[in-house]
Design an enzyme around this catalytic site. Sequence first.
Site, PDB file in Angstrom:
ATOM      1  N   SER A 185       0.778  -1.239   0.000  1.00 34.45           N
ATOM      2  CA  SER A 185       0.000   0.000   0.000  1.00 34.45           C
ATOM      3  C   SER A 185       0.809   1.288   0.000  1.00 34.45           C
ATOM      4  CB  SER A 185      -0.947   0.010   1.197  1.00 34.45           C
ATOM      5  OG  SER A 185      -0.240  -0.275   2.388  1.00 34.45           O
ATOM      6  N   HIS A 213      -5.183  -3.833  -2.712  1.00 32.25           N
ATOM      7  CA  HIS A 213      -4.932  -2.730  -3.658  1.00 32.25           C
ATOM      8  C   HIS A 213      -4.874  -3.213  -5.095  1.00 32.25           C
ATOM      9  CE1 HIS A 213      -4.075   0.576  -0.804  1.00 32.25           C
ATOM     10  NE2 HIS A 213      -3.771  -0.409  -0.008  1.00 32.25           N
ATOM     11  N   LYS A 244     -11.615   0.069  -1.816  1.00 28.16           N
ATOM     12  CA  LYS A 244     -10.722   0.703  -2.780  1.00 28.16           C
ATOM     13  C   LYS A 244     -11.405   0.700  -4.135  1.00 28.16           C
ATOM     14  CE  LYS A 244      -7.182  -0.871   0.330  1.00 28.16           C
ATOM     15  NZ  LYS A 244      -7.434   0.155   1.334  1.00 28.16           N
TER      16      LYS A 244
END
Lengths: 404, 83
Positions: A185, A213, A244
Amino acid sequence: MSLFDKYDQVNARHDRLLAAGRDPFNICMDRIVSATEAVIDGRDVILVGTNNYLGLTFDSDCIEATVEAIRREGTGTTGSRIANGTYSSHRALEQDIASFLGRRSAMVFPTGYQANLGVIAGLAGPKDIILLDSDSHASIYDGCRLSGATLIRFRHNAPADLDKRLERLKDDTSSKLIIVEGIYSILGDQAPLDEFVDVKRRHGVELLVDEAHSLGVFGDKGRGIAEAYEVEDDVDYVVGTFSKSLGAVGGFGASNNPEFDQLRFTSRPYMFTASSSPASIATAMATLKKIETQPGLRKQLWANAEALYKGLSDLGFTICSAASPIIAVRLPDEESAVFMWNALFNAGVYVNLALPPGTPDGSCLLRCSLSAAHTPAQVQRVCAVFEEAHRALKDWRDAQSAAE
Amino acid sequence: MQWTADKVQEEVIKLLQPFNPKGIEITPETDLSADLFMDSVAAMNLVMEVEDRFEIDIPISLLPDVNTLQDLIDVVLAQLSKG
């Protein structure tokens, strides 16, 4: 002796930050305008530090689906999955996730953080051994601690180090689990997943990959780093988040292991919490559909990422990893990073500030993240502001040296 | 290699040198975070170096009790005796 004495050092660091400008860890969006814009302290700001990779938080189809779900199912379930908190929509989303990832089963959690707690502490226990990448996210460390398993860190992105440690443990008959992330991240660096898979195969150990991610971002179909490396069959457990690319709140675990569903009545973070709201479920279903049916979003995201990467590299900035939607710019020291962060903000660009000990390698970083929703004009503006801020930093440094 | 407590101490002190920019004398009573200004990233790197040097694994749960050099030596000896 106060309960708060233990925070003395943290407070001292925080005070130093405040002396240099605004508090980067206490920013409030007066008004969120779009996936890429906000008003903060009366100032129009381009957001280049969210995890809104596909820009779907303001997508009208997703908003309509969410509003419709609230009207139909109410504002909250007011119950846990093992009591009254399982609606058909929870099951439907789990099926959608399982089928998207090509797995037998998926479990949904109210947050991504909780998904790591629930899956890791559900899979592993005090008699087991977990080998985790040293740069793992806090939610992975916390899930590992909660499990009570023996925890051994291996050097970040170092399959050879993992191999060495598994070799040392080969006479230990405890069950073992390896944990890595797809893309990390802070620095935006990828796991060499093919090499990790070689290691796990040789030692006959199971592998969990956190694609927080990378889901929606990597892979031809957006299934993540495992898809990109063509090793999905060797990933025993996948964990992901809704917060996300999916633009919602929640998380999941998925697996082909027929025993995985046992976690529904053995995993405390799954059982002893309120289930996801109808709104979160509906959003995740709608945005997952967009990932499946609109690959153009991923293309646009990567085009923006390459453009910002090139722009900042051409300006001479040091970027920590190869081009990806996470672009971490390294500054030589904390003062420079804080100065730049404030300068960028004052010129209308919000990025994340990452400082030690919160950075994996002790560096001082301005972490930028892109969205499919960024326009080329916004990306150009961000580069221009970085250039101005850097000039201001140089002038400030020169003035300091002159004063000494 | 048969590691004695003295040899372990000698090796660990060598591994601590990069974290000792002020060049203080390191004794078994040296507090690793207070006297050597080690933050959590440096501490993790030190543990990795120690693990490599002695070819052992140090479970994370043992680390909160490691404050001094002697604590670290004790953990190394304990892990060596397991192998």
